[in-house]
Design a protein around this motif. Structure first.
Motif, PDB file in Angstrom:
ATOM      1  N   ALA A  88     -26.620   5.280 -11.110  1.00 15.78           N
ATOM      2  CA  ALA A  88     -26.042   6.150 -10.967  1.00 15.78           C
ATOM      3  C   ALA A  88     -27.633   6.878 -11.275  1.00 15.78           C
ATOM      4  CB  ALA A  88     -25.190   7.204 -11.877  1.00 15.78           C
ATOM      5  N   VAL A  89     -27.572   8.049 -10.189  1.00 14.57           N
ATOM      6  CA  VAL A  89     -28.920   9.111 -10.705  1.00 14.57           C
ATOM      7  C   VAL A  89     -28.748  10.122 -12.018  1.00 14.57           C
ATOM      8  CG1 VAL A  89     -30.498  10.618  -9.368  1.00 14.57           C
ATOM      9  CG2 VAL A  89     -28.955   8.291  -8.895  1.00 14.57           C
ATOM     10  N   GLY A  90     -29.421  10.791 -12.933  1.00 13.05           N
ATOM     11  CA  GLY A  90     -29.445  11.363 -14.092  1.00 13.05           C
ATOM     12  C   GLY A  90     -30.235  12.711 -13.926  1.00 13.05           C
ATOM     13  N   HIS A  91     -31.214  12.014 -12.508  1.00 13.73           N
ATOM     14  CA  HIS A  91     -32.485  13.171 -12.349  1.00 13.73           C
ATOM     15  C   HIS A  91     -33.155  13.939 -13.440  1.00 13.73           C
ATOM     16  CE1 HIS A  91     -30.591  13.793  -8.784  1.00 13.73           C
ATOM     17  NE2 HIS A  91     -29.486  13.980  -9.254  1.00 13.73           N
ATOM     18  N   TYR A  92     -33.463  12.662 -14.470  1.00 10.04           N
ATOM     19  CA  TYR A  92     -33.971  12.632 -15.707  1.00 10.04           C
ATOM     20  C   TYR A  92     -33.844  14.497 -16.258  1.00 10.04           C
ATOM     21  CZ  TYR A  92     -37.489   9.705 -14.827  1.00 10.04           C
ATOM     22  OH  TYR A  92     -38.534   8.592 -14.163  1.00 10.04           O
TER      23      TYR A  92
ATOM     24  N   GLU B  12     -27.385  17.571 -18.961  1.00  2.55           N
ATOM     25  CA  GLU B  12     -27.115  17.268 -18.275  1.00  2.55           C
ATOM     26  C   GLU B  12     -26.593  16.442 -17.089  1.00  2.55           C
ATOM     27  OE1 GLU B  12     -29.647  19.542 -18.806  1.00  2.55           O
ATOM     28  OE2 GLU B  12     -28.191  20.432 -20.653  1.00  2.55           O
ATOM     29  N   ARG B  13     -27.252  16.128 -15.991  1.00  2.00           N
ATOM     30  CA  ARG B  13     -26.967  15.970 -15.056  1.00  2.00           C
ATOM     31  C   ARG B  13     -27.051  14.235 -15.830  1.00  2.00           C
ATOM     32  NH1 ARG B  13     -29.448  17.638 -10.026  1.00  2.00           N
ATOM     33  NH2 ARG B  13     -28.183  16.753  -8.675  1.00  2.00           N
TER      34      ARG B  13
ATOM     35  N   GLN C 251     -25.542  13.046 -18.690  1.00  2.00           N
ATOM     36  CA  GLN C 251     -24.250  12.383 -19.162  1.00  2.00           C
ATOM     37  C   GLN C 251     -23.250  13.316 -17.974  1.00  2.00           C
ATOM     38  OE1 GLN C 251     -24.135  16.482 -21.572  1.00  2.00           O
ATOM     39  NE2 GLN C 251     -24.198  15.506 -23.300  1.00  2.00           N
ATOM     40  N   ALA C 252     -23.107  13.334 -16.600  1.00  2.00           N
ATOM     41  CA  ALA C 252     -22.791  13.172 -16.228  1.00  2.00           C
ATOM     42  C   ALA C 252     -22.323  11.961 -15.430  1.00  2.00           C
ATOM     43  CB  ALA C 252     -22.377  14.684 -14.400  1.00  2.00           C
ATOM     44  N   ALA C 253     -24.199  11.766 -15.152  1.00  2.48           N
ATOM     45  CA  ALA C 253     -24.123  10.345 -14.631  1.00  2.48           C
ATOM     46  C   ALA C 253     -23.198   8.951 -15.847  1.00  2.48           C
ATOM     47  CB  ALA C 253     -25.560  10.226 -13.871  1.00  2.48           C
ATOM     48  N   THR C 254     -23.436   9.096 -16.256  1.00  5.12           N
ATOM     49  CA  THR C 254     -22.762   8.593 -17.571  1.00  5.12           C
ATOM     50  C   THR C 254     -21.106   8.182 -17.692  1.00  5.12           C
ATOM     51  OG1 THR C 254     -24.216   8.472 -19.060  1.00  5.12           O
ATOM     52  CG2 THR C 254     -22.862   7.472 -19.878  1.00  5.12           C
ATOM     53  N   GLU C 255     -20.657   9.709 -17.211  1.00  7.06           N
ATOM     54  CA  GLU C 255     -19.657   9.594 -17.152  1.00  7.06           C
ATOM     55  C   GLU C 255     -19.438   8.396 -15.913  1.00  7.06           C
ATOM     56  OE1 GLU C 255     -16.334  12.159 -18.378  1.00  7.06           O
ATOM     57  OE2 GLU C 255     -17.412  13.429 -18.925  1.00  7.06           O
TER      58      GLU C 255
ATOM     59  N   ALA D 292     -28.663  11.226 -24.050  1.00  4.43           N
ATOM     60  CA  ALA D 292     -27.807  12.073 -23.597  1.00  4.43           C
ATOM     61  C   ALA D 292     -26.188  10.813 -23.571  1.00  4.43           C
ATOM     62  CB  ALA D 292     -28.374  12.224 -22.196  1.00  4.43           C
ATOM     63  N   ALA D 293     -26.342   9.534 -23.108  1.00  2.00           N
ATOM     64  CA  ALA D 293     -25.880   9.230 -22.174  1.00  2.00           C
ATOM     65  C   ALA D 293     -25.086   8.602 -24.013  1.00  2.00           C
ATOM     66  CB  ALA D 293     -25.961   7.529 -21.462  1.00  2.00           C
ATOM     67  N   MET D 294     -25.643   8.335 -24.670  1.00  2.00           N
ATOM     68  CA  MET D 294     -25.202   7.457 -26.399  1.00  2.00           C
ATOM     69  C   MET D 294     -24.427   8.623 -26.555  1.00  2.00           C
ATOM     70  SD  MET D 294     -28.872   5.737 -27.755  1.00  2.00           S
ATOM     71  CE  MET D 294     -27.013   5.113 -29.460  1.00  2.00           C
TER      72      MET D 294
END
Length: 355
Positions: A218-222, A225-226, A228-232, A254-256
């Motif tokens: 997935a892409v978190g765009h550095y 918030e994004r 977090q959404a990518a981790t979900e 953010a992922a953790m």
């Protein structure tokens, strides 16, 4: 004590030449200790302050280095700003910082060049063809910090300092496989960022050599918030990843948070996490993030060296790649704890996340 004293008055009082006064207040210039003491004493008596702007008109050097940043959300870049500014100041230069997103970088260039800067450092921003060519035409050297120039935008004055991002990705792959992981996800940064591209390329190649491939991506765009959404997004479905490699620490943290507080998963018992950068927050007790270390002091030193070489025309254009290493903390499970992922619901609002 009075204000408005001139260099000529200081020279007369100190009984030295005006050029000796100029050299005294020019970082790195040659002047004897005795002369320096007399000039400094006379300047203090008269209240003299050197006029850097006037000196730049004579020398045609402003001793200003422009630093162009795309964003400061990532904790890695405040470290860079602090250390780069301090290092340049020790060399007699000062930093003029510009904050610009990718779409405004070229617009900011015209303003930057109005300050007659001696060089430009671009970090967390992109270098376009237009910007590169304008800098070449103006005779202003550009250093890409933690970035690599695209083939289409490389110009004679464009040089770069970066970590060995490819090797860093391989380090992460080898470490996770060695800990028994088989369903390893990757959280990318920006798709057009050389740092994310190289880290992913090294990660993919490292897994392939060991007989594995990326389980999910997935892409978190550095972005916090994004990410977090990518981790979900990554942790949906009946079979979840048992490890995650994020393209930087900012997204790993953010992922953790999402894994523990929203999905009720334990780090590292259920999911191991590896980041990239080694920002100060990575060592905090709540995260203890295993990560690939970018050697900021070495990168800063190399940047200053390249800037001085190009401004003095003493060396050909070259780029420098700084090696990486992996620091182990508590976000990756021990080698002997390679148990299968425990059955757990996707959301546990009453779960108590591990420290």
């Amino acid at each position: 004590m009075r204000t408005g004293a001139t260099a000529q008055e200081v020279a007369r009082l100190a009984k030295v030449s005006q050029s000796a006064v100029s050299r005294t207040f020019t970082p790195g210039a040659s002047v004897s200790d005795a002369t320096r003491e007399r000039v400094v004493a006379a300047a203090k008596t008269l209240g003299y302050r050197p006029n850097a702007l006037a000196r730049s008109l004579i020398t045609r050097r402003s001793h200003i280095v422009a630093l162009v940043m795309g964003y400061l959300q990532n904790q890695f870049y405040p470290l860079v700003i602090q250390q780069l500014s301090q290092s340049l100041q020790r060399e007699g230069y000062h930093v003029l910082m510009f904050i610009s997103d990718e779409s405004e970088t070229d617009n900011a260039l015209a303003e930057i060049l109005q300050y007659q800067v001696d060089a430009i450092v671009i970090a967390s921003a992109m270098l376009s063809k237009n910007l590169a060519q304008q800098c070449v035409d103006s005779g202003v050297p550009v250093v890409l910090f933690n970035r690599l120039p695209d083939v289409d935008t490389t110009r004679p004055h464009t040089i770069s300092v970066s970590s060995d991002n490819y090797e860093g990705g391989q380090l992460a792959a080898r470490h996770l496989v060695a800990r028994g992981h088989q369903r390893i996800a990757f959280l990318a940064g920006l798709e057009n960022s050389s740092t994310s591209v190289e880290r992913e390329r090294g990660f993919v190649d490292g897994l392939r050599v060991l007989g594995q491939s990326v389980w999910k991506r997935a892409v978190g765009h550095y972005s916090f918030e994004r990410a977090q959404a990518a981790t979900e997004e990554l942790f949906q479905g009946p079979r979840l990843p048992d490890a995650l490699f994020a393209a930087n620490d900012h997204m790993a943290i953010a992922a953790m948070d999402v894994l523990r507080h929203q999905l009720g998963l334990r780090v590292p018992q259920d999911v191991s996490v590896v980041g990239f950068d080694d920002v100060p927050q990575a060592a905090w007790g709540s995260y203890q993030l295993t990560t690939v270390v970018q050697d900021v002091p070495a990168m800063v030193e190399a940047t200053v060296t390249l800037l001085k070489e190009r401004m003095d025309n003493t060396a050909p254009v070259r780029s420098i790649v700084i090696g990486c290493r992996l620091v182990e903390r508590g976000s990756v499970r021990p080698a002997l704890a390679a148990a299968p992922l425990r059955a757990i619901g996707r959301r546990k609002t009453n779960a108590s996340p591990a420290a």
